[in-house]
Scaffold this motif. Structure first.
Motif, PDB file in Angstrom:
ATOM      1  N   CYS A  99      11.533  14.442 -20.804  1.00 20.44           N
ATOM      2  CA  CYS A  99      11.298  15.163 -19.550  1.00 20.44           C
ATOM      3  C   CYS A  99      11.933  14.445 -18.368  1.00 20.44           C
ATOM      4  CB  CYS A  99       9.800  15.326 -19.309  1.00 20.44           C
ATOM      5  SG  CYS A  99       9.020  16.653 -20.265  1.00 20.44           S
ATOM      6  N   ASN A 100      11.858  13.116 -18.369  1.00 18.85           N
ATOM      7  CA  ASN A 100      12.332  12.342 -17.228  1.00 18.85           C
ATOM      8  C   ASN A 100      13.849  12.252 -17.177  1.00 18.85           C
ATOM      9  OD1 ASN A 100      12.054  10.655 -14.931  1.00 18.85           O
ATOM     10  ND2 ASN A 100      12.245   8.843 -16.206  1.00 18.85           N
ATOM     11  N   SER A 101      14.460  11.879 -18.285  1.00 19.48           N
ATOM     12  CA  SER A 101      15.896  11.566 -18.279  1.00 19.48           C
ATOM     13  C   SER A 101      16.794  12.721 -18.693  1.00 19.48           C
ATOM     14  CB  SER A 101      16.167  10.368 -19.217  1.00 19.48           C
ATOM     15  OG  SER A 101      15.440   9.232 -18.785  1.00 19.48           O
ATOM     16  N   ASN A 102      16.265  13.651 -19.503  1.00 22.97           N
ATOM     17  CA  ASN A 102      17.098  14.749 -19.986  1.00 22.97           C
ATOM     18  C   ASN A 102      16.912  16.035 -19.205  1.00 22.97           C
ATOM     19  OD1 ASN A 102      16.714  12.820 -22.354  1.00 22.97           O
ATOM     20  ND2 ASN A 102      18.291  14.149 -23.172  1.00 22.97           N
ATOM     21  N   LEU A 103      15.732  16.234 -18.641  1.00 23.37           N
ATOM     22  CA  LEU A 103      15.449  17.509 -17.992  1.00 23.37           C
ATOM     23  C   LEU A 103      15.319  17.384 -16.476  1.00 23.37           C
ATOM     24  CD1 LEU A 103      12.938  19.047 -20.573  1.00 23.37           C
ATOM     25  CD2 LEU A 103      15.370  19.518 -20.315  1.00 23.37           C
ATOM     26  N   LYS A 104      14.342  16.644 -16.002  1.00 23.09           N
ATOM     27  CA  LYS A 104      14.101  16.597 -14.554  1.00 23.09           C
ATOM     28  C   LYS A 104      15.184  15.814 -13.820  1.00 23.09           C
ATOM     29  CE  LYS A 104      10.563  15.550 -11.099  1.00 23.09           C
ATOM     30  NZ  LYS A 104      11.076  14.357 -10.416  1.00 23.09           N
ATOM     31  N   ARG A 105      15.454  14.606 -14.265  1.00 23.55           N
ATOM     32  CA  ARG A 105      16.468  13.742 -13.651  1.00 23.55           C
ATOM     33  C   ARG A 105      16.249  13.703 -12.126  1.00 23.55           C
ATOM     34  NH1 ARG A 105      19.046  17.217 -16.928  1.00 23.55           N
ATOM     35  NH2 ARG A 105      20.147  18.179 -15.192  1.00 23.55           N
ATOM     36  N   ILE A 151       8.285  25.840 -15.421  1.00 29.94           N
ATOM     37  CA  ILE A 151       8.593  26.246 -16.799  1.00 29.94           C
ATOM     38  C   ILE A 151      10.068  26.033 -17.102  1.00 29.94           C
ATOM     39  CG2 ILE A 151       8.789  28.233 -18.346  1.00 29.94           C
ATOM     40  CD1 ILE A 151       6.202  29.308 -17.060  1.00 29.94           C
ATOM     41  N   ASP A 152      10.931  26.432 -16.168  1.00 30.76           N
ATOM     42  CA  ASP A 152      12.376  26.328 -16.382  1.00 30.76           C
ATOM     43  C   ASP A 152      12.853  24.877 -16.408  1.00 30.76           C
ATOM     44  OD1 ASP A 152      12.561  29.063 -16.516  1.00 30.76           O
ATOM     45  OD2 ASP A 152      13.199  29.315 -14.429  1.00 30.76           O
TER      46      ASP A 152
END
Length: 243
Positions: A99-105, A151-152
């Motif tokens: 979640c931290n490094s691949n999605l939200k950044r 969600i996105d």
């Protein structure tokens, strides 16, 4: 995603965060200086991580997806956008690496008109105001713009393992409740053990959705079945987490 209680900081750690923020302020806070200061704050991060572990859902799960182990301290408002919030305790959440490094950044979507941020902060608001979890399908429905965006960004429906995990967790919750109901003569200690097991399951959002469902008895009995629904009502007398 479930609401989280953030403890108030006092003493040495609070003073340390204030000091580090003032150093950034006086030196001219930038993305580069904020990230450099964060990298060097090893002891401070260790103490923050301990506090975040204590407020994380389940067995130290990610505060966003609720599924994976929370390993990273995420800056809710990214350092790239707000370097002066690098050491702001209210800007720290525990996230899994994905979640931290691949999605939200460095994402921090905001409403183009009002400027309000469009990600749910579970330490400041109840995610259920923005998200509806369908227990039988394991999918979320966004109730607000903030819900849809969350969600996105975190792929809460797009990541098949999360959806399947929620369905499986719902099956486990129902099975444990039925087991308790069928052995309703169990000791208070055994009932408490079961309550703890339910509260510490991965995908804590499933457990919380079941508890919220109990507020509508006719619907709860249809979704859970009569035995599981009855057990939930009985357990509510033993544990505030079931109310």
């Amino acid at each position: 995603m479930i609401p989280l209680q953030r403890p108030q900081l006092r003493g040495r750690l609070a003073a340390e965060l204030t000091r580090r923020t003032e150093v950034l302020r006086t030196s001219g806070a930038t993305t580069a200086t904020g990230r450099a200061a964060w990298r060097d704050a090893r002891d401070t991060k260790a103490r923050l991580r301990t506090l975040l572990h204590g407020m994380a859902p389940g067995l130290v799960r990610c505060m966003y997806c609720g599924d994976s182990l929370g390993t990273d301290i995420d800056h809710f408002e990214p350092i790239a956008r707000a370097p002066l919030r690098t050491f702001d305790w209210h800007n720290h959440l525990l996230a899994c690496a994905y979640c931290n490094s691949n999605l939200k950044r460095d994402q921090f979507p905001c409403d183009p008109v009002t400027g309000a941020h469009l990600l749910i902060d579970p330490s400041r608001e109840d995610p259920a105001d923005h998200l509806l979890l369908y227990l039988e399908s394991g999918a979320y429905q966004g109730l607000t713009a903030k819900g849809h965006t969350t969600i996105d960004v975190f792929g809460l429906n797009a990541r098949g393992e999360l959806v399947r995990g929620r369905r499986l967790a719902f099956t486990v919750v129902k099975a444990l409740l039925r087991e308790w109901h069928q052995h309703s003569g169990v000791s208070p200690a055994t009932a408490r053990e079961l309550a703890d097991a339910l509260a510490m399951l991965w995908q804590a959002d499933v457990f919380r959705a079941v508890v919220r469902l109990a507020r509508t008895p006719s619907l709860a009995e249809t979704v859970l079945g009569p035995d599981a629904h009855a057990a939930l009502g009985q357990l509510a007398c033993l544990d505030e987490r079931f109310t």
